[in-house]
Design a protein around this motif. Structure first.
Motif, PDB file in Angstrom:
ATOM      1  N   GLY A  29       0.829  -0.881  -0.364  1.00 14.83           N
ATOM      2  CA  GLY A  29       0.091  -0.093  -0.100  1.00 14.83           C
ATOM      3  C   GLY A  29       1.287   1.624   0.129  1.00 14.83           C
ATOM      4  O   GLY A  29       0.686   2.035  -0.790  1.00 14.83           O
ATOM      5  N   PHE A  30       1.641   1.040   1.134  1.00 17.10           N
ATOM      6  CA  PHE A  30       2.949   1.940   1.091  1.00 17.10           C
ATOM      7  C   PHE A  30       3.571   3.060  -0.418  1.00 17.10           C
ATOM      8  O   PHE A  30       3.133   4.060  -0.938  1.00 17.10           O
ATOM      9  CB  PHE A  30       4.120   2.244   1.555  1.00 17.10           C
ATOM     10  N   VAL A  31       3.824   1.728  -1.427  1.00 17.60           N
ATOM     11  CA  VAL A  31       4.997   1.872  -2.053  1.00 17.60           C
ATOM     12  C   VAL A  31       3.079   2.341  -3.728  1.00 17.60           C
ATOM     13  O   VAL A  31       3.852   3.600  -4.121  1.00 17.60           O
ATOM     14  CB  VAL A  31       5.167   0.685  -3.777  1.00 17.60           C
ATOM     15  N   LEU A  71     -12.273  -0.677 -11.733  1.00 17.65           N
ATOM     16  CA  LEU A  71     -12.132  -1.463 -11.476  1.00 17.65           C
ATOM     17  C   LEU A  71     -12.513  -1.959  -9.948  1.00 17.65           C
ATOM     18  O   LEU A  71     -13.139  -3.383  -9.808  1.00 17.65           O
ATOM     19  CB  LEU A  71     -10.139  -2.203 -11.039  1.00 17.65           C
ATOM     20  N   VAL A  72     -12.466  -0.941  -9.454  1.00 13.88           N
ATOM     21  CA  VAL A  72     -12.369  -0.857  -7.956  1.00 13.88           C
ATOM     22  C   VAL A  72     -14.294  -1.890  -7.332  1.00 13.88           C
ATOM     23  O   VAL A  72     -14.229  -2.354  -6.452  1.00 13.88           O
ATOM     24  CB  VAL A  72     -13.021   0.252  -6.969  1.00 13.88           C
ATOM     25  N   THR A 122      -3.520  -1.385  -7.480  1.00 16.36           N
ATOM     26  CA  THR A 122      -4.081  -0.734  -7.380  1.00 16.36           C
ATOM     27  C   THR A 122      -5.624  -1.014  -6.418  1.00 16.36           C
ATOM     28  O   THR A 122      -6.049  -1.395  -5.610  1.00 16.36           O
ATOM     29  CB  THR A 122      -3.653   1.041  -6.518  1.00 16.36           C
ATOM     30  N   ALA A 123      -6.223  -1.252  -7.599  1.00 18.17           N
ATOM     31  CA  ALA A 123      -7.565  -1.228  -7.072  1.00 18.17           C
ATOM     32  C   ALA A 123      -7.758  -2.441  -6.593  1.00 18.17           C
ATOM     33  O   ALA A 123      -8.683  -2.388  -6.475  1.00 18.17           O
ATOM     34  CB  ALA A 123      -8.338  -1.135  -9.025  1.00 18.17           C
ATOM     35  N   LEU A 124      -7.071  -3.248  -6.691  1.00 16.82           N
ATOM     36  CA  LEU A 124      -7.569  -5.110  -6.219  1.00 16.82           C
ATOM     37  C   LEU A 124      -6.917  -4.701  -5.135  1.00 16.82           C
ATOM     38  O   LEU A 124      -7.539  -5.676  -4.004  1.00 16.82           O
ATOM     39  CB  LEU A 124      -6.628  -6.129  -6.858  1.00 16.82           C
TER      40      LEU A 124
END
Length: 484
Positions: A29-31, A71-72, A122-124
């Motif tokens: 999540g950070f990256v 996608l979310v 990121t969406a996943l």
């Protein structure tokens, strides 16, 4: 707290290794969040490198948000079809691939494609992260857990611009991605070794019509708002109006279909819970304010005040770090006192700061900008996590995947609307300023025009914050029975 962090029981016979799960999620999540804002400082640089316009370069942010917006909504479904491990490994693999392509990108088109691949990851990951926390932590400890996530999610965007500024100054923008790559690979390996399956797989029927209408609805609205910032015609252009209509009509059909279905793709019954509705609105408003101000502020510092990318990054660093530090503190205060005494004062601070920001000029001091930005970030930290956690706490367990999917989807839509409206208001303000000056070709007028546009963009953000303050008056604490 340490005891509960190590092992939490949720269902009889099921134990979770909370620390390894959290490390895997937080590192990835950070990256993801780092590369999101790190690129903002590079936008001015990329306009020159690729010889493109400001509305075109904005697509690096908007294209990312558009992919998330599409996608979310599907993530709630994916969480019920695939195991936590499978989704985590897929999410981080997409992030690794996207980051590698971006690091090697020779042209704007390739970089744009890379951003879309990153956004798939990121969406996943985002809904997976929140859903996992709701399952592995009992309700009375969720505020603190969300606070830790907030610390990571907020510190990453805070250090992003500073590190990016340093890299652009000494190397090139490609290094923003080269720097992220090893950390993503570590997160992937950590996840392969330690990630556990926490969610229940129910494999609900996939409804193709819901998928199509969700994509057209969320995608259409995000695309319409994003297109409004570019080219002639702005908001009244045929492209913007037609996509807006397609988006709204598709969303209405999508919503009706979800309500009528026995097993909906996104269970809108979550909206029957009033505090979930208030929490979602708060997150929506925070996202609009944060993304619109985080996009225009670096532009003002670089083009309006003539500062370097590194200096701009350093100016934004204290506020971001304060936000990160405040997040776990606010999580603890929320667990103790509930949301009301945090959210209402928080939004009052945000609105006041944005009012001050709307008066900045080319003569404003750097110290003033740092103080205002820090106060803005304190205000946001008082609103975001408490409102979000309070809202999700009201949902029954079976609605967790849908609740997190709804919140995360609307967050992306809010981000796209916020950035698009801010850019178009800023551009209109610049154009109006240039119409009134004696010599538009005089280079001295450019920073003044930029500042005039940015003042208008901050007025827009302030109005959004005031609307949020009115909604916040209705927030009430959700009392959750303690789990033993």
């Amino acid at each position: 707290m340490q005891a509960t962090m190590t092992e939490t029981k949720q269902q009889p016979g099921q134990k979770f290794k909370v620390i390894p799960i959290m490390i895997s999620l937080l590192l990835a999540g950070f990256v993801g969040m780092f590369s999101e804002t790190a690129l903002n400082v590079a936008l001015t640089d990329l306009i020159e490198v690729f010889n493109i316009t400001a509305p075109t370069v904005q697509w690096l942010t908007t294209g990312y948000l558009l992919t998330l917006g599409i996608l979310v909504p599907v993530s709630g479904l994916l969480l019920q079809w695939f195991s936590t491990r499978q989704l985590f490994i897929a999410a981080v693999s997409f992030s690794v691939l996207g980051t590698l392509v971006a690091a090697l990108a020779p042209s704007f088109e390739v970089l744009m494609t890379a951003r879309v691949i990153q956004a798939i990851g990121t969406a996943l990951l985002l809904p997976l992260m929140f859903n996992t926390i709701l399952i592995i932590f009992p309700a009375e400890k969720r505020g603190a857990a969300m606070g830790v996530i907030g610390l990571v999610i907020m510190v990453a965007p805070a250090v992003g611009p500073t590190i990016a500024g340093l890299l652009i100054e000494n190397l090139s923008w490609h290094w923003i991605f080269w720097l992220s790559l090893p950390f993503l690979v570590i997160a992937l390996l950590f996840g392969i070794l330690f990630m556990q399956n926490v969610s229940t797989i129910t494999k609900p029927k996939i409804d193709i019509f819901s998928l199509v209408f969700s994509t057209l609805g969320f995608g259409g609205i995000v695309f319409a708002f994003s297109s409004a910032g570019e080219g002639e015609g702005g908001w009244t252009s045929t492209k913007v109006v037609s996509f807006m209509i397609i988006g709204i009509v598709a969303l209405v059909i999508f919503a009706i279909r979800q309500i009528m279905m026995k097993q909906p793709m996104m269970n809108l019954r979550a909206f029957k819970h009033p505090m979930f509705v208030v929490g979602t609105l708060m997150v929506f408003i925070c996202m609009m304010v944060i993304l619109s101000s985080m996009l225009v502020l670096p532009m003002y510092l670089i083009s309006g005040l003539g500062l370097s990318a590194l200096t701009a990054g350093l100016i934004l660093l204290p506020g971001g770090l304060i936000n990160g530090i405040m997040s776990p503190i606010m999580g603890g205060l929320f667990d103790k006192f509930g949301p009301k005494w945090l959210v209402i004062p928080g939004l009052a601070i945000v609105a006041a700061v944005l009012w001050f920001f709307s008066g900045i000029t080319t003569a404003s001091t750097i110290a003033l900008i740092i103080v205002l930005h820090s106060c803005l970030m304190i205000g946001i930290s008082m609103v975001w996590m408490p409102a979000q956690t309070n809202g999700l706490n009201q949902l029954p367990r079976e609605l967790y995947p849908d609740g997190t999917a709804i919140m995360n989807t609307l967050q992306q839509v809010a981000g796209a609307i916020g950035t698009a409206v801010a850019v178009s208001i800023m551009t209109a303000g610049m154009n109006n300023f240039m119409k009134d000056v004696a010599d538009p070709t005089d280079p001295a007028n450019a920073p003044l025009a930029m500042t005039a546009g940015i003042q208008n963009a901050f007025i827009f953000a302030m109005v959004v914050a005031i609307v949020g303050l009115i909604v916040a008056l209705f927030i009430k604490r959700v009392h959750v029975e303690k789990q033993h």
